[in-house]
Write a protein that holds these residues in place. Structure first.
Motif, PDB file in Angstrom:
ATOM      1  N   UNK A 108       0.453  -1.130   0.270  1.00  0.00           N
ATOM      2  CA  UNK A 108      -0.121   0.207   0.070  1.00  0.00           C
ATOM      3  C   UNK A 108       1.250   1.111  -0.108  1.00  0.00           C
ATOM      4  N   UNK A 109       1.630   1.429   0.838  1.00  0.00           N
ATOM      5  CA  UNK A 109       3.247   2.013   0.992  1.00  0.00           C
ATOM      6  C   UNK A 109       3.490   2.430  -0.473  1.00  0.00           C
ATOM      7  N   UNK A 110       3.977   1.003  -1.294  1.00  0.00           N
ATOM      8  CA  UNK A 110       4.386   1.874  -2.147  1.00  0.00           C
ATOM      9  C   UNK A 110       3.989   2.177  -3.611  1.00  0.00           C
ATOM     10  N   UNK A 111       2.526   1.172  -3.430  1.00  0.00           N
ATOM     11  CA  UNK A 111       1.490   2.006  -4.300  1.00  0.00           C
ATOM     12  C   UNK A 111       1.027   3.566  -4.335  1.00  0.00           C
ATOM     13  N   UNK A 112       0.745   3.920  -2.930  1.00  0.00           N
ATOM     14  CA  UNK A 112       0.720   5.510  -2.641  1.00  0.00           C
ATOM     15  C   UNK A 112       1.904   6.556  -3.580  1.00  0.00           C
ATOM     16  N   UNK A 113       2.956   6.132  -4.252  1.00  0.00           N
ATOM     17  CA  UNK A 113       3.835   6.896  -4.237  1.00  0.00           C
ATOM     18  C   UNK A 113       4.179   6.262  -5.816  1.00  0.00           C
TER      19      UNK A 113
END
Length: 73
Positions: free
Chosen positions: A18-23
């Motif tokens: 999720x963190x990576x997807x947000x970036x």
């Protein structure tokens, strides 16, 4: 898996994914993501690759669209 009424089942996505997807949705590079998450670019690349294969995403733009469509961002 959790259900989304209009989009069908959504595979579980880890907190790191999720963190990576947000970036990705914000248009950041792997280098920027790695610095922000205090990990290596190699780790970011592995997370992205594994997630894209599992979720059947074609590219970063498709990943960003998926994140928005499923409410992850």
């Amino acid at each position: 898996m959790r259900e989304l009424s209009q989009h069908g089942p959504v595979p579980a996505v880890s907190a790191r994914e999720v963190d990576v997807l947000r970036f990705i949705a914000d248009g950041y590079s792997n280098a920027h993501i790695a610095r922000s998450l205090s990990c290596s670019q190699h780790t970011v690349k592995n997370v992205i690759h594994a997630m894209m294969v599992r979720l059947q995403l074609r590219n970063r733009a498709h990943a960003a669209a998926y994140a928005v469509r499923t409410g992850l961002v």
